[in-house]
Design an enzyme around this catalytic site. Sequence first.
Site, short mmCIF file in Angstrom:
data_model
loop_
_atom_site.label_atom_id
_atom_site.label_comp_id
_atom_site.label_asym_id
_atom_site.label_seq_id
_atom_site.Cartn_x
_atom_site.Cartn_y
_atom_site.Cartn_z
N HIS A 79 0.86 -1.19 0.00
CA HIS A 79 0.00 0.00 0.00
C HIS A 79 0.90 1.23 0.00
CE1 HIS A 79 -3.74 2.17 1.89
NE2 HIS A 79 -3.02 2.99 1.13
N HIS A 86 1.42 4.93 -2.35
CA HIS A 86 1.09 5.83 -3.46
C HIS A 86 2.38 6.47 -3.93
CE1 HIS A 86 -3.23 5.63 -2.34
NE2 HIS A 86 -2.72 5.42 -1.14
N HIS A 133 -9.52 1.40 -1.26
CA HIS A 133 -9.43 1.98 0.08
C HIS A 133 -10.84 1.95 0.67
CE1 HIS A 133 -5.58 3.43 -1.29
NE2 HIS A 133 -5.39 4.23 -0.28
N GLU A 193 -11.13 3.61 6.10
CA GLU A 193 -10.06 4.44 6.68
C GLU A 193 -10.77 5.52 7.52
OE1 GLU A 193 -7.81 6.73 3.81
OE2 GLU A 193 -6.17 7.14 5.22
N ASP A 206 1.95 3.81 2.89
CA ASP A 206 0.95 4.73 2.32
C ASP A 206 1.60 5.90 1.58
OD1 ASP A 206 -1.65 5.37 1.68
OD2 ASP A 206 -2.24 6.05 3.68
N ASP A 207 1.98 6.95 2.31
CA ASP A 207 2.59 8.15 1.71
C ASP A 207 3.79 8.58 2.56
OD1 ASP A 207 0.34 8.88 -0.34
OD2 ASP A 207 -0.70 8.52 1.53
N1 HPA Z 1 -6.42 7.50 1.57
C1 HPA Z 1 -7.07 7.93 0.49
N2 HPA Z 1 -6.45 8.44 -0.56
C2 HPA Z 1 -5.13 8.52 -0.54
C3 HPA Z 1 -4.40 8.10 0.54
C4 HPA Z 1 -5.09 7.54 1.64
O1 HPA Z 1 -4.52 7.12 2.67
N3 HPA Z 1 -3.11 8.32 0.24
C5 HPA Z 1 -3.06 8.86 -0.99
N4 HPA Z 1 -4.29 8.99 -1.47
ZN ZN Z 2 -3.56 4.89 0.62
#
Ligand code: HPA
Ligand code: ZN
Length: 339
Positions: free
Chosen positions: A19, A21, A199, A202, A280-281
């Site tokens: 996971h 991006h 997703h 969350e 994630d990021d």
């Molecule tokens: N959630 C939704 N969109 C996203 C995320 C996330 O954690 N990271 C990058 N785009």
């Molecule tokens: Zn994500």
Amino acid sequence: MNTISIEQFIQGIPKVELHLHIEGTFEPELMFEIAKRNNKKIAYTSVDELKKAYSFNNLQEFLDIYYAGANVLIQEQDFYDLTWAYLNKVHEQNVVHVEIFFDPQTHTDRDISFDTVIKGIHRALEDGKKQLGISFKLIMSFLRHLDETSAFNTLQQALPYKDWISAVGLDSSELGNPPSKFERVFAKAREEGFLTVAHAGEEGPSEYIWEALDLLKVTRIDHGNRCLDDTKLVEKLVNLQMPLTVCPLSNLELKVVTDLKDHPIPEMMEKNILVTVNSDDPAYFGGYMNENYLEISKALHLSKQQITQLVINSFKASWLSDQDKEKRIAQVEAYFQKN
Ligand code: HPA
Ligand code: ZN
């Protein structure tokens, strides 16, 4: 046993990222460098000032900054450099396989062609495989705040690149944009041979996880934290051994959890959910794979055995061949025995 520290143990264990991006790996230093060569302005005057802006109360506050950062990516080489920097970073952390997202609409909506984006990313992934030994899969994610027509157009543009794209996903602003909005696009994507992920859960409710399973027919849920609100759903996830790609530092930074000490990973493991750890990021949330493993290990007092289980879960949840999974899991088990 017990001869090395938890830090060393985490560093050395071969890992998988499921996971991630690619736009979320854009480090401020590289952002300023690419902005300069493309003559693009950044709303902040320095790397330090930009980093100070990385403080978020929720998903949307992060997304606003994340999309602004991506604005400076113009040329194929920019997408290459972004991806290559990420691969080098995780190579140092002993990540051996990655399944990463890219968000084409973030770029095509700025008149950057789909081809420019995917060619840069794919070329870096190929080089990473050859030069760093990192195997990969690529996931094209639809932005759920945009409409179905835009997603259909994006899917159309992906068709010539079927061999490079394993799956479609769904990201961006979750609340108010349920998976059901994209049921028809995902049906078409599956018809075209793509796997699907989304997703869900969350910030959105557990109902969105049900929709991702029942309507989008996903093979993994990205995040999925909110499944714990619903016992029937947990039972279903366990029965299916449906992977959750959980992102601890992201959860902390976006206030999905208030403290890592309260992170639901141990509860998920106890309930036999196939939970995995991901970043994630990482450029925005303060850590790549090792930092995610390390911070939860410290906060939740995870044992080497639990860390090993999480890593094995990731190999199981990956789209590697059964043979490669077996080989990697045996390697991880041998590492655990030795250390
Ligand atoms: N959630 C939704 N969109 C996203 C995320 C996330 O954690 N990271 C990058 N785009
Ligand atoms: Zn994500």
